[in-house]
Design a protein around this motif. Structure first.
Motif, PDB file in Angstrom:
ATOM      1  N   LYS A 271       0.816  -1.213   0.000  1.00  0.00           N
ATOM      2  CA  LYS A 271       0.000   0.000   0.000  1.00  0.00           C
ATOM      3  C   LYS A 271       0.852   1.266   0.000  1.00  0.00           C
TER       4      LYS A 271
ATOM      5  N   PHE B  86      -5.346 -14.654  -6.209  1.00  0.00           N
ATOM      6  CA  PHE B  86      -6.179 -14.813  -5.029  1.00  0.00           C
ATOM      7  C   PHE B  86      -7.609 -14.681  -5.532  1.00  0.00           C
TER       8      PHE B  86
ATOM      9  N   ASN C  84     -11.312 -13.726  -6.067  1.00  0.00           N
ATOM     10  CA  ASN C  84     -12.009 -12.471  -5.805  1.00  0.00           C
ATOM     11  C   ASN C  84     -13.377 -12.542  -6.465  1.00  0.00           C
TER      12      ASN C  84
ATOM     13  N   SER D 164      -9.080   1.375  -8.282  1.00  0.00           N
ATOM     14  CA  SER D 164      -8.452   0.465  -7.330  1.00  0.00           C
ATOM     15  C   SER D 164      -6.958   0.434  -7.584  1.00  0.00           C
TER      16      SER D 164
ATOM     17  N   ASN E   3      -3.675  -3.983  -0.585  1.00  0.00           N
ATOM     18  CA  ASN E   3      -3.338  -4.785   0.585  1.00  0.00           C
ATOM     19  C   ASN E   3      -3.087  -6.212   0.110  1.00  0.00           C
ATOM     20  N   LYS E   4      -2.894  -7.105   1.024  1.00  0.00           N
ATOM     21  CA  LYS E   4      -2.532  -8.472   0.647  1.00  0.00           C
ATOM     22  C   LYS E   4      -3.742  -9.364   0.385  1.00  0.00           C
ATOM     23  N   LYS E   5      -4.878  -8.752   0.083  1.00  0.00           N
ATOM     24  CA  LYS E   5      -6.071  -9.520  -0.272  1.00  0.00           C
ATOM     25  C   LYS E   5      -6.145  -9.788  -1.772  1.00  0.00           C
ATOM     26  N   TYR E   6      -5.379  -9.040  -2.548  1.00  0.00           N
ATOM     27  CA  TYR E   6      -5.409  -9.171  -4.002  1.00  0.00           C
ATOM     28  C   TYR E   6      -4.013  -9.477  -4.505  1.00  0.00           C
TER      29      TYR E   6
ATOM     30  N   TYR F 286       2.781 -13.029   1.899  1.00  0.00           N
ATOM     31  CA  TYR F 286       1.541 -13.442   1.251  1.00  0.00           C
ATOM     32  C   TYR F 286       1.184 -14.865   1.664  1.00  0.00           C
ATOM     33  N   ASP F 287      -0.090 -15.118   1.917  1.00  0.00           N
ATOM     34  CA  ASP F 287      -0.585 -16.429   2.285  1.00  0.00           C
ATOM     35  C   ASP F 287      -0.855 -17.214   1.005  1.00  0.00           C
TER      36      ASP F 287
ATOM     37  N   LYS G 201      -3.986 -19.291  -0.312  1.00  0.00           N
ATOM     38  CA  LYS G 201      -5.120 -18.632  -0.975  1.00  0.00           C
ATOM     39  C   LYS G 201      -4.951 -18.569  -2.492  1.00  0.00           C
TER      40      LYS G 201
END
Length: 161
Positions: free
Chosen positions: A12, A35, A37, A100, A120-123, A150-151, A154
């Motif tokens: 970010k 990931f 979405n 975004s 963030n680390k969601k994408y 990063y996980d 996912k």
């Protein structure tokens, strides 16, 4: 190739790349992994095509095949956030005035692959110029992503047919 120095990157607020050549980045990319979405859920054979328009804006066309076999296309636009201060950080809009974060956090030396993150680390997306990526090319990318926090459980690998 632009890499972070030892610490876990904060996608970010930190610049990921030292250099980013927009013209080399343009063209067709295959989605190797992502990931999951909501806007790509259930899609296979996903690709992204970037084109510089005559007015200098960037056209983005995302394509994927639904589970029912139909093709889905989304057209959007992209713009740099701060090309001089933070190369590789763009914003993308597919929904009117809403943008975004689109942050290229890793690139192959020949722009043969790219790793893209959101704010963030969601994408996360791993893109390639080829529909398939060899294990030898993918393994170091996954290693870096793990180091960066990063996980990877996912990560969904995309069927490119």
């Amino acid at each position: 190739m632009g890499l972070f120095s030892g610490k876990t990157p904060n996608v970010k607020t930190e610049c990921s790349l030292k250099r980013f050549d927009l013209k080399r980045y343009m063209g067709h990319w295959y989605e190797i992994a992502r990931f999951d979405n909501w806007f790509e859920r259930g899609l296979a054979q996903t690709t992204a095509t970037y084109t510089i328009q005559p007015d200098g804006k960037i056209k983005v066309v995302n394509t994927g095949r639904t589970e029912g076999g139909k093709w889905k296309h989304s057209t959007g636009k992209a713009r740099f956030v701060d090309p001089m201060g933070c190369p590789g950080e763009l914003e993308v809009s597919f929904f009117g005035p809403f943008y975004s974060t689109y942050n290229v956090i890793d690139l192959g030396k020949e722009y043969e692959y790219a790793v893209v993150a959101g704010k963030n680390k969601k994408y996360l997306w791993i893109l390639s110029r080829d529909a398939k990526m060899s294990r030898e090319k993918l393994t170091p990318i996954l290693h870096k992503l793990r180091e960066w926090g990063y996980d990877l459980t996912k990560l969904k690998f995309v069927d490119q047919g």
